[in-house]
Design an enzyme around this catalytic site. Structure first.
Site, PDB file in Angstrom:
ATOM      1  N   HIS A 103      -5.527   1.979  -0.626  1.00 13.09           N
ATOM      2  CA  HIS A 103      -4.506   2.454   0.296  1.00 13.09           C
ATOM      3  C   HIS A 103      -3.527   3.375  -0.422  1.00 13.09           C
ATOM      4  O   HIS A 103      -3.465   3.406  -1.653  1.00 13.09           O
ATOM      5  CB  HIS A 103      -3.752   1.303   0.960  1.00 13.09           C
ATOM      6  CG  HIS A 103      -3.380   0.165   0.060  1.00 13.09           C
ATOM      7  ND1 HIS A 103      -2.592   0.321  -1.053  1.00 13.09           N
ATOM      8  CD2 HIS A 103      -3.689  -1.145   0.101  1.00 13.09           C
ATOM      9  CE1 HIS A 103      -2.423  -0.852  -1.644  1.00 13.09           C
ATOM     10  NE2 HIS A 103      -3.095  -1.755  -0.974  1.00 13.09           N
TER      11      HIS A 103
HETATM   12  P1  TYD Z   1      -3.437  -6.024   0.647  1.00 11.76           P
HETATM   13  O1  TYD Z   1      -2.522  -4.870   0.881  1.00 11.76           O
HETATM   14  O2  TYD Z   1      -4.806  -5.939   1.214  1.00 11.76           O
HETATM   15  O3  TYD Z   1      -3.545  -6.307  -0.898  1.00 11.76           O
HETATM   16  P2  TYD Z   1      -4.048  -5.332  -2.086  1.00 11.76           P
HETATM   17  O4  TYD Z   1      -3.108  -4.178  -2.125  1.00 11.76           O
HETATM   18  O5  TYD Z   1      -3.935  -6.194  -3.250  1.00 11.76           O
HETATM   19  O6  TYD Z   1      -5.450  -4.982  -1.854  1.00 11.76           O
HETATM   20  O7  TYD Z   1      -2.706  -7.326   1.152  1.00 11.76           O
HETATM   21  C1  TYD Z   1      -3.388  -8.525   1.493  1.00 11.76           C
HETATM   22  C2  TYD Z   1      -2.599  -9.254   2.564  1.00 11.76           C
HETATM   23  O8  TYD Z   1      -1.325  -9.655   2.088  1.00 11.76           O
HETATM   24  C3  TYD Z   1      -2.371  -8.409   3.801  1.00 11.76           C
HETATM   25  O9  TYD Z   1      -2.531  -9.229   4.934  1.00 11.76           O
HETATM   26  C4  TYD Z   1      -0.918  -7.993   3.695  1.00 11.76           C
HETATM   27  C5  TYD Z   1      -0.289  -9.126   2.918  1.00 11.76           C
HETATM   28  N1  TYD Z   1       0.815  -8.693   2.062  1.00 11.76           N
HETATM   29  C6  TYD Z   1       2.119  -9.083   2.354  1.00 11.76           C
HETATM   30  O10 TYD Z   1       2.373  -9.785   3.356  1.00 11.76           O
HETATM   31  N2  TYD Z   1       3.132  -8.682   1.529  1.00 11.76           N
HETATM   32  C7  TYD Z   1       2.890  -7.918   0.429  1.00 11.76           C
HETATM   33  O11 TYD Z   1       3.855  -7.572  -0.313  1.00 11.76           O
HETATM   34  C8  TYD Z   1       1.546  -7.516   0.128  1.00 11.76           C
HETATM   35  C9  TYD Z   1       1.248  -6.659  -1.056  1.00 11.76           C
HETATM   36  C10 TYD Z   1       0.545  -7.936   0.969  1.00 11.76           C
END
Ligand code: TYD
Length: 138
Positions: A53
């Site tokens: 992302h």
């Molecule tokens: P995600 O963005 O997919 O993690 P990464 O960047 O590690 O691949 O996040 C996984 C889940 O956690 C998603 O449902 C969003 C949630 N999340 C939060 O609630 N707060 C946060 O600060 C982060 C990074 C993720």
């Protein structure tokens, strides 16, 4: 400025002594933003790719406080890969940069410092959307 210049690898000072290592990261001093959020990723392995992302509002610093992982960083034109493998090193990711984290060692603990509170709506999660937005904003 090249992509690598925009996303520098940061070396933190080691304040350790004979009792062990100590690394301190102060917001807006050792890194270019005030820290509003901290999260960490562990129990990933070499088969997963995380991240995938870009963020409209958030800046990040990624640090493997244990183990190692790789970060592929791109702005849609240039790309480079950083291996995070020391608790004293991090990589700065500014806004609107796409990142993938992968190749996690089984003992990897990837610490992420963020400049914002979490807001899912500022994430761009589709790479084609990202490329379109980058083209439109160029
Ligand atoms: P995600 O963005 O997919 O993690 P990464 O960047 O590690 O691949 O996040 C996984 C889940 O956690 C998603 O449902 C969003 C949630 N999340 C939060 O609630 N707060 C946060 O600060 C982060 C990074 C993720």
């Amino acid at each position: 400025m090249t992509l690598q210049e925009r996303c520098p690898v940061l070396q933190f000072r080691d304040l350790g002594d004979e009792r062990g290592k100590l690394v301190v990261i102060e917001g807006a001093q050792a890194i270019p933003f005030d820290i509003k959020r901290v999260f960490y990723i562990y129990d990933s392995d070499a088969s997963v790719v995380r991240g995938q992302h870009a963020n409209r509002e958030s800046e990040f610093v990624l640090i493997n406080v244990a183990g190692r992982s790789k970060v592929r960083i791109t702005d849609g034109k240039e790309e480079f890969i950083v291996e995070l493998n020391k608790p004293m090193m991090g990589v700065y990711i500014p806004k609107m940069i796409w990142k993938d984290m992968y190749d996690f060692s089984s003992d990897s603990v990837l610490l992420v410092l963020a400049s914002t509170h979490y807001d899912g709506s500022e994430y761009i999660r589709d790479y084609n959307d990202y490329l379109r937005i980058m083209d439109a904003e160029a």
